[in-house]
Design an enzyme around this catalytic site. Structure first.
Site, mmCIF file in Angstrom:
data_model
loop_
_atom_site.group_PDB
_atom_site.id
_atom_site.type_symbol
_atom_site.label_atom_id
_atom_site.label_comp_id
_atom_site.label_asym_id
_atom_site.label_seq_id
_atom_site.Cartn_x
_atom_site.Cartn_y
_atom_site.Cartn_z
ATOM 1 N N ASP A 195 -7.427 3.756 12.087
ATOM 2 C CA ASP A 195 -8.027 2.672 12.862
ATOM 3 C C ASP A 195 -6.998 1.696 13.419
ATOM 4 O O ASP A 195 -7.354 0.804 14.196
ATOM 5 C CB ASP A 195 -9.016 1.883 11.990
ATOM 6 C CG ASP A 195 -10.342 2.599 11.804
ATOM 7 O OD1 ASP A 195 -10.709 3.400 12.692
ATOM 8 O OD2 ASP A 195 -11.005 2.368 10.784
ATOM 9 N N GLU A 223 -11.313 2.285 -0.146
ATOM 10 C CA GLU A 223 -10.934 1.569 1.071
ATOM 11 C C GLU A 223 -11.528 0.169 0.950
ATOM 12 O O GLU A 223 -12.718 -0.041 1.158
ATOM 13 C CB GLU A 223 -11.474 2.313 2.301
ATOM 14 C CG GLU A 223 -10.968 1.749 3.633
ATOM 15 C CD GLU A 223 -11.813 0.612 4.158
ATOM 16 O OE1 GLU A 223 -11.372 -0.567 4.021
ATOM 17 O OE2 GLU A 223 -12.893 0.887 4.676
ATOM 18 N N ASP A 272 -14.568 5.446 2.356
ATOM 19 C CA ASP A 272 -14.476 4.435 3.399
ATOM 20 C C ASP A 272 -15.487 3.317 3.150
ATOM 21 O O ASP A 272 -16.614 3.568 2.702
ATOM 22 C CB ASP A 272 -14.741 5.099 4.756
ATOM 23 C CG ASP A 272 -14.340 4.222 5.922
ATOM 24 O OD1 ASP A 272 -13.182 3.782 5.954
ATOM 25 O OD2 ASP A 272 -15.184 3.993 6.805
#
Length: 500
Positions: free
Chosen positions: A391, A338, A291
């Site tokens: 998200d 990401e 991430d």
């Protein structure tokens, strides 16, 4: 890393059905794997396995290495002769099957684990000790958890003399029985997950796991490795913290508050902590999604006293050197980057250097005035394409909340034949969401991912997380009937049709 073309489902362990108020490593996980494998899915993406924070977020954890004991299945302890059937049933949740209850599950799970620990025989204790001895991180985590309990769950910098790791380590034997308990907890966690992961392999499903880039200030990682972080050694306070500048999700940016790494100190020891962390992730997952990958090129550094992330600045990250160290330990590592959000040429260059697949999210592409990189006709093969991430809103939720121009563009782009003003009537909702999924599925991207919520056509009430909003997230759960009503014939068809 060369990705095998395929499709996957995004569903966190916490969202699995089951009797315990939260998903666990039990028969429900195996049932889910069998269901998606029969539909032709070859990937299952989960969120981070680490213990969650008080707001239930798995992205701010007390450990970058430990597993979340809430996912332990008490029924597995029955098989080991450590609990009775009745004791395992005592943790059954009486509330709704559609929402995770972390508080209930946490209290009941620790009760069950302490009872099971009290019944360990000599052979079982030896197995736990052998496991703990093989995990470099575990003795410190077990000591951290023991001290946390001894100090009323207060943050480590409030532990007096024990806030100094060297002092605590010298008094480790004072907490021998409690540290043995926490080593047992991690032994059970990884034993149960390895059984699920092996089952996934038998079903032809690879596990994509998620790794947060930062750790929490109140974490074992910080307490036991203080020189590796930008922390004042006297006050034990961070001077700068992590976040991101204003973006799609927040006009003020996001002030995460995590301590920042001292990359010079990490470089001096060959990035040992990061190499070990990547190794643990590969033990858990087949493929690791990191991430906020862009922070390895340059990261947003915010003064600790700042009220919003707007006050931050970009600082150069470790770049090539970190990934050279990782590749030396794990050649051709199976890592996904990401790479969403605001980034510059330094991020592009780092992605080219590593050759890690990046991400595309079709919801971000529906701007009628832009030929976005998130539109499927612009996807490279070396990427992982999402209908939406944890998200994002669900597809149906996004369609409801989009502007009329965005919605019409999305429907036109994806070949929805209904009129824009009738998209929400009757069966049009399902048809419009399916057209968006098909646009992702037919793209060149090696992997296409949709959340379980989007497979079911759910609205925004089933959303997993709203970035920048701390409350009421990470709660979505699927009931058994949810899985029963998935249109398996349709997903079998599109996986076959688009060679997924």
């Amino acid at each position: 890393m060369e990705l095998k073309r395929g499709a996957g489902v995004l569903l966190n362990i916490s969202s699995l059905p089951g009797p315990y108020g939260i998903g666990v490593f039990g028969e429900e996980a195996k049932d889910f794997l069998q269901r998606i494998a029969k539909m032709g899915f070859t990937y299952w993406q989960v969120l981070p396995f680490q213990p969650v924070d008080p707001m239930h977020s798995p992205y701010t954890s007390c450990s970058a290495f430990a597993g979340n004991w809430l996912y332990i299945d008490p029924r597995g302890l029955v098989k080991e002769g450590l609990l009775t059937q009745q004791e395992a049933r005592s943790g059954f949740y009486p509330g709704t099957p559609y929402t995770a209850d972390y508080e209930f599950a946490g209290a009941r799970r620790l009760e069950s684990l302490r009872l099971a620990f009290s019944r360990l025989g000599d052979t079982q204790r030896q197995a736990v000790e052998a496991f703990a001895a093989a995990q470099k991180w575990l003795p410190d985590f077990a000591l951290y958890q023991s001290l946390k309990g001894a100090h009323g769950q207060r943050a480590w910098w409030e532990w007096g003399e024990y806030a100094q790791y060297s002092y605590a380590a010298a008094h480790r034997e004072e907490f021998a029985e409690e540290t043995a308990f926490w080593e047992f907890v991690q032994f059970v966690f990884f034993s149960q997950w390895e059984e699920i992961k092996s089952f996934a392999k038998e079903e032809g499903v690879s596990i994509i796991g998620d790794m947060p880039i930062y750790v929490a200030r109140d974490s074992c990682d910080l307490w036991s490795n203080l020189p590796l972080f930008l922390i004042d050694a006297k006050t034990l306070s961070p001077q700068k913290v992590a976040g991101v500048p204003p973006d799609y999700f927040s006009e003020d940016g996001q002030l995460w508050g995590n301590p920042l790494y001292d990359w010079d100190a990490m470089k001096a020891d060959g990035y040992r902590w990061w190499v070990d962390r990547i190794g643990m992730a590969f033990r858990c997952y087949d493929i690791v999604r990191i991430d906020h990958f862009r922070a390895f090129a340059s990261y947003w550094s915010v003064p600790a006293e700042a009220k919003t992330a707007k006050e931050g600045e970009w600082v150069e990250g470790p770049g090539h050197a970190l990934f050279e160290a990782i590749a030396a330990a794990y050649p051709d590592p199976a890592i996904l980057a990401e790479d969403l959000g605001v980034f510059g040429e330094d991020v592009v260059e780092l992605l080219e250097f590593t050759d890690f697949p990046g991400m595309r999210v079709i919801q971000f592409g529906f701007d009628p005035d832009s030929n976005s990189t998130h539109l499927p006709h612009n996807y490279p093969q070396n990427c992982i394409a999402y209908a939406g991430t944890h998200d994002n809103n669900t597809l149906l939720g996004w369609l409801w909340e989009a502007t009329p121009a965005q919605r019409q563009f999305a429907l036109d782009y994806c070949g929805f034949e209904g009129k824009g003003d009738s998209w929400s009537a009757g069966g049009y909702q399902s048809a419009s969401c399916r057209k968006i999924l098909e646009a992702v599925w037919r793209s060149p991207a090696s992997i296409a991912i949709a959340s379980l919520q989007d497979l079911c056509g759910f609205g925004s009430d089933a959303r997993m997380n709203v970035p920048g909003v701390p409350e009421h997230n990470w709660l979505y759960r699927a009931a058994e009937e949810t899985l029963d009503h998935i249109d398996s014939a349709y997903y079998t068809k599109i996986n076959r049709l688009f060679s997924r």
